[in-house]
Write an enzyme that holds these catalytic residues in place. Structure first.
Site: not given
Ligand code: GDP
Ligand code: MG
Length: 389
Positions: A84, A21, A24-25
């Site tokens: 993970h 979260d 990354k994606t």
């Molecule tokens: P991952 O699990 O690392 O792949 O994370 P995700 O890309 O799925 O993002 C997790 C959450 O964080 C989602 O609700 C995204 O919309 C939010 N998010 C991701 N990048 C940003 C950012 O640059 N700014 C903000 N405010 N929220 C973000």
């Molecule tokens: Mg992801």
């Protein structure tokens, strides 16, 4: 028909790592969007990266998403993994073969357990260059971002990275994805940092060919295809190969990268290899495709192993001679028995020497990295020291 892959720029493998979260994606999707606008990539939306529907449709277990793009100077294959456990499986075992990594840390949350574990694992498998994306910079305040930056630099230093000089770029994957100019520029700055900071790794092009099999699929009317990242050497259609694990020798009848046919695959490339006359169920993830006679699989080896502490997600109790965990070696998942020699015991947080007897023969060599897993978590990370016949 399909356009052939033309090698015009050096190719590198990178990937996003970091706590769930932290974005990354979203950042991966944003990178493809920014480069699509520059005309050196195609936009891959969030949902395609996170769910990879094409692969799902073929009924393959999804645990790694690849996108490709180019900057002005380089061609990149970029991996993003949903969970993970997938990092442990793909990155630690070398399936992802990262030449460098983008460590995504939410500026709102700071370093979290998986941030620390991915840094540890990256170090263990020889990912020497990390660029930090301090993400969600749109949402937090600068003071907090500065604290998180300090914290990340300290974490990197503690794991043997040059924490003081590692590039840390404040970005917002989300805002860049929405087309906001300021945050689009932040993603461009991140890519510039990756271009400048991650050096072109040495490729072992002259070594005998070796490809750890990541996935197996069938193309109707054409045969069995194995996919993965070429660990070393080169391969061309017509070459003979041995499939270790399946115990078959065969001939390569086709080669592709990202859906484009190629004349020669090289170390570092992500490829699909079409094999002549090999039944689909003969080959599995974990097998190795290699130049015939170049590798002799073995069951016994000695290793140096770091036993993760409880804080790092590992065990809270020691292990003893006779311990039987799973060994993740390249893409293979093999059970084995541990002998801890004189000491007979290894405590969490210690680095120890051990002898391992695997349940089945596996291609091994000194220097090869592997992970030790138990009940779905990583409990150790090691390197092969010597292999017994
Ligand atoms: P991952 O699990 O690392 O792949 O994370 P995700 O890309 O799925 O993002 C997790 C959450 O964080 C989602 O609700 C995204 O919309 C939010 N998010 C991701 N990048 C940003 C950012 O640059 N700014 C903000 N405010 N929220 C973000
Ligand atoms: Mg992801």
């Amino acid at each position: 028909s399909k356009t052939a892959y033309v090698r015009t720029k050096p190719h590198l493998n990178i990937g996003t790592m970091g706590h769930v979260d932290h974005g990354k994606t979203t950042l991966t999707a944003a990178i493809t969007k920014v480069l699509a606008e520059r005309g050196t990539g195609s936009f891959v939306p969030f949902d395609r990266i996170d769910r990879a529907p094409e692969e799902a449709a073929r009924g393959i277990t999804i645990n790694i998403a690849h996108v490709e793009y180019e900057t002005d100077t380089r061609h990149y294959a970029h991996v993003d993994m949903p969970g993970h456990a997938d990092y442990v499986k793909n990155m630690v075992t070398g399936a992802a073969q990262l030449d460098g990594a983008i460590l995504v840390v939410s500026a709102l949350d700071g370093i979290m357990p998986q941030t620390a574990e991915h840094v540890l694992l990256a170090r263990q498998v020889g990912v020497d260059h990390i660029v930090v994306a301090l993400n969600k910079a749109d949402a937090g305040d600068e003071e907090l971002a500065e604290l998180v930056e300090l914290e990340v630099r300290e974490l990197l230093t503690a794991h043997g990275y040059p924490g003081g000089s590692v590039p840390v770029v404040r970005v917002s994957g989300l805002k860049a994805l929405e087309g906001d100019p300021r945050w689009t520029a932040s993603v461009e700055a991140l890519l510039d940092a990756v271009d400048a900071y991650v050096p072109m790794p040495e490729r072992y092009l002259d070594a005998p060919f070796l490809l750890p099999v990541e996935n197996v699929l069938t193309i109707t009317g054409r045969g069995t295809v194995v996919t993965g990242a070429v660990e070393r050497g080169t391969l061309s259609p017509g070459d003979r190969v041995a499939v270790l694990g399946a115990d078959v020798d065969t001939v390569v009848t086709g080669l592709e990268t990202f859906g484009k046919p190629m004349q020669q695959a090289q170390a570092g490339d992500n490829v699909a290899v079409l094999l002549r006359g090999v039944p689909r169920d003969a080959v599995r993830r974990g097998h190795v495709v290699a130049a015939p006679g170049s590798v002799v699989p073995a069951r016994r080896f000695s290793a140096r192993v770091y036993v993760l502490s409880g804080r790092e997600g590992g065990r809270s109790t020691p292990v003893f001679t006779g311990y039987r965990p799973q060994f993740y070696i390249r893409t293979a998942d093999v059970g084995g028995r541990v002998d801890l020699g004189q000491a007979g015991v290894a405590r969490p947080g210690e680095t120890v020497e051990m002898t391992v007897e695997l349940g089945r023969k596996t291609p091994l060599e000194p220097g090869l990295g592997f992970a030790i897993r138990e009940g779905g978590r990583t409990v150790g990370a090691g390197t092969v020291v010597s292999v017994s016949a």
